[in-house]
Design an enzyme around this catalytic site. Structure first.
Site, PDB file in Angstrom:
ATOM      1  N   HIS A 176     -33.010  77.835  44.630  1.00 42.55           N
ATOM      2  CA  HIS A 176     -34.093  77.324  45.484  1.00 42.55           C
ATOM      3  C   HIS A 176     -33.535  77.019  46.864  1.00 42.55           C
ATOM      4  O   HIS A 176     -32.597  76.236  47.006  1.00 42.55           O
ATOM      5  CB  HIS A 176     -34.734  76.089  44.848  1.00 42.55           C
ATOM      6  CG  HIS A 176     -35.488  76.415  43.593  1.00 42.55           C
ATOM      7  ND1 HIS A 176     -35.388  75.668  42.442  1.00 42.55           N
ATOM      8  CD2 HIS A 176     -36.337  77.440  43.315  1.00 42.55           C
ATOM      9  CE1 HIS A 176     -36.171  76.218  41.508  1.00 42.55           C
ATOM     10  NE2 HIS A 176     -36.740  77.296  42.012  1.00 42.55           N
ATOM     11  N   GLU A 179     -32.409  73.518  48.404  1.00 43.01           N
ATOM     12  CA  GLU A 179     -31.464  72.670  47.675  1.00 43.01           C
ATOM     13  C   GLU A 179     -30.035  72.904  48.181  1.00 43.01           C
ATOM     14  O   GLU A 179     -29.184  73.454  47.489  1.00 43.01           O
ATOM     15  CB  GLU A 179     -31.605  72.935  46.160  1.00 43.01           C
ATOM     16  CG  GLU A 179     -33.007  72.600  45.662  1.00 43.01           C
ATOM     17  CD  GLU A 179     -33.325  73.114  44.256  1.00 43.01           C
ATOM     18  OE1 GLU A 179     -32.410  73.606  43.566  1.00 43.01           O
ATOM     19  OE2 GLU A 179     -34.507  73.036  43.849  1.00 43.01           O
ATOM     20  N   ARG A 234     -38.671  77.088  49.557  1.00 36.92           N
ATOM     21  CA  ARG A 234     -38.100  77.071  48.201  1.00 36.92           C
ATOM     22  C   ARG A 234     -37.891  78.473  47.622  1.00 36.92           C
ATOM     23  O   ARG A 234     -36.877  78.763  46.988  1.00 36.92           O
ATOM     24  CB  ARG A 234     -39.056  76.274  47.305  1.00 36.92           C
ATOM     25  CG  ARG A 234     -38.830  76.361  45.809  1.00 36.92           C
ATOM     26  CD  ARG A 234     -39.965  75.634  45.094  1.00 36.92           C
ATOM     27  NE  ARG A 234     -40.002  75.912  43.668  1.00 36.92           N
ATOM     28  CZ  ARG A 234     -39.404  75.167  42.743  1.00 36.92           C
ATOM     29  NH1 ARG A 234     -38.700  74.107  43.102  1.00 36.92           N
ATOM     30  NH2 ARG A 234     -39.499  75.475  41.462  1.00 36.92           N
ATOM     31  N   HIS A 304     -28.690  73.187  40.615  1.00 32.94           N
ATOM     32  CA  HIS A 304     -29.890  72.887  41.406  1.00 32.94           C
ATOM     33  C   HIS A 304     -29.797  71.458  41.938  1.00 32.94           C
ATOM     34  O   HIS A 304     -28.827  70.748  41.699  1.00 32.94           O
ATOM     35  CB  HIS A 304     -31.139  73.008  40.521  1.00 32.94           C
ATOM     36  CG  HIS A 304     -31.478  74.402  40.107  1.00 32.94           C
ATOM     37  ND1 HIS A 304     -32.548  75.092  40.616  1.00 32.94           N
ATOM     38  CD2 HIS A 304     -30.888  75.247  39.218  1.00 32.94           C
ATOM     39  CE1 HIS A 304     -32.611  76.294  40.072  1.00 32.94           C
ATOM     40  NE2 HIS A 304     -31.610  76.420  39.220  1.00 32.94           N
ATOM     41  N   GLU A 378     -28.903  69.336  37.812  1.00 34.96           N
ATOM     42  CA  GLU A 378     -29.690  68.880  38.966  1.00 34.96           C
ATOM     43  C   GLU A 378     -28.844  67.807  39.625  1.00 34.96           C
ATOM     44  O   GLU A 378     -28.673  66.719  39.071  1.00 34.96           O
ATOM     45  CB  GLU A 378     -31.048  68.304  38.518  1.00 34.96           C
ATOM     46  CG  GLU A 378     -31.976  69.311  37.860  1.00 34.96           C
ATOM     47  CD  GLU A 378     -32.756  70.166  38.858  1.00 34.96           C
ATOM     48  OE1 GLU A 378     -32.622  69.936  40.078  1.00 34.96           O
ATOM     49  OE2 GLU A 378     -33.487  71.066  38.414  1.00 34.96           O
TER      50      GLU A 378
END
Length: 417
Positions: A176, A179, A234, A304, A378
């Site tokens: 993405h 990020e 994104r 991510h 994440e």
């Protein structure tokens, strides 16, 4: 001399033309108590452009959930009024997005050279892949696994001492575009590999016995677009037939329950699943490479942000993987390792039950290909900065994440199959 410096400064500032566009944009966090309040968020999203940060799609919003979303400056008053009127508990995470955007860089003057503690442009990252390979010929090699929609080469680094019959771990970053901390980690991992080989026992053992395939940025076109046009972008940058809207969410584009849940069939949505599985050149290149190397790739890691989570399959269904107990214990131990450095707390578990369902993800796809150690990280934070983590946090974020990745890699090496 002074004129030259002034010019450099001007160039540095104007390299981010998108920041002004976000002046007055706000990021809200709401905690929804019941279905009625969920309905308020749904109606809000149908009336105006709402950029969902967490979860990443409006249909995933449910009661008792914490929801982060961005609204444009001219909608802030209306949104606050609606939330207050309906007694929705909320707070403002980011008061002015432009200020947060400016604050993510440690200094206004940007260097043209690559740095592990700064956010690097794609040009800097591409040059770095060449340099790091040239400087470490016995540990690093570079190949091209495909090209992006806009025709850019997708560089893959292979790390490890040469040996016969070596198994491998595949790691990618930059799915993405917005990020940014994700590609920063892939670069950091490579740096640590080449700098600590022969000094750190674990890293030396890993590189002697395993290969690491590292894809520093998957969604290169999107990443470049976040530097030149829209920091909050994104998706990929592919054109969609029959629509003016651009791009597909690469992490909804894999053939793993494709588009069945937590993804959109509408090209204008941020979680658009694409016209078919692997419709994107980037996701197809990655999938093709993994398919070609299935006999050797024993673990898949995808990086991510944000939320501080360590997830494993499944996300496309509320079901547990066959080796759930094993994956859960690996994730638990890896999260403990990560916390030893700065006490950063990670939540771990299967994607769908831990956060929300999302079909077409690369981790589920890799797992279903037979790669039984498949994890999604994440990274920091939990929403204070969200996607706009300041550069001052790159080093601590990467240092702690490295501990978890090394733990997982070491476990895989001890449990080859």
């Amino acid at each position: 001399m002074w004129a030259f410096l002034v010019l450099l400064g001007a160039a540095a500032v104007s390299a981010y033309p998108n920041n002004l566009a976000f002046d007055g944009h706000m990021v809200f966090r709401v905690i929804l108590q019941n279905e009625g309040q969920v309905e308020i968020i749904n109606s809000l999203a149908s009336k105006m452009q709402v950029d969902f940060w967490q979860p990443d799609y409006v249909t995933l919003v449910k009661p008792k959930m914490q929801v982060d979303f961005r609204v444009e400056a001219d909608k802030v008053f209306e949104v606050e009024h609606l939330l207050k009127e309906n007694k929705v508990e909320y707070r403002v995470l980011i008061n002015n997005l432009k200020t947060a955007l400016d604050a993510q860089f440690d200094s206004k003057a940007r260097s043209t050279s690559h740095s592990y503690e700064k956010y690097n442009t794609w040009e800097q990252i591409a040059a770095w892949t060449e340099d790091i390979t040239a400087q470490n010929p016995d540990l690093v090699s570079r190949s091209v696994i495909g090209e992006t929609y806009e025709g850019r080469p997708m560089y893959l680094l292979k790390l490890g001492k040469s040996g016969t019959n070596k198994k491998a771990i595949f790691m990618d970053c930059g799915f993405h575009a917005r990020e940014w901390i994700s590609p920063a980690f892939c670069q950091w991992f490579v740096k640590e590999a080449v700098e600590t080989y022969g000094k750190d026992n674990v890293m030396t053992r890993l590189l002697n016995n395993l290969d690491f395939y590292v894809l520093p940025v998957l969604n290169i076109d999107g990443y470049i677009y976040t530097w030149t046009n829209d920091r909050m972008w994104r998706k990929t940058r592919s054109k969609n037939s029959g629509s003016f809207c651009i791009g597909t969410d690469p992490n909804r584009n894999f053939d793993a329950g494709w588009c069945s849940i937590g993804a959109s069939r509408r090209p204008c949505e941020s979680t658009y699943c694409g016209s078919a599985p692997e419709s994107e050149k980037e996701t197809k290149a990655l999938a093709d490479f993994i398919r070609e190397h299935l006999s050797t790739i024993k673990a898949y890691l995808t990086i991510h942000s944000y939320s501080q989570l360590l997830l494993f399959p499944y996300s496309y269904a509320y079901k547990y993987p066959e080796n759930y107990e094993e994956l859960n214990s690996i994730a638990s131990a890896a999260a403990k390792q990560l916390a030893t450095l700065y006490n950063t707390e990670y939540t771990y578990g299967p994607g769908a039950t831990t956060i929300y369902p999302a079909a077409g993800g690369s981790d589920d796809w890799a797992y279903d290909q037979g790669i039984k150690y498949s994890f999604t990280f994440e990274l920091r934070d939990t929403g204070y900065y969200g996607f706009l983590l300041p550069e001052s946090q790159i080093k601590p974020t990467c240092e702690e994440t490295l501990l978890a990745v090394k733990y997982i890699a070491n476990y895989v090496l001890d449990h080859l199959y």
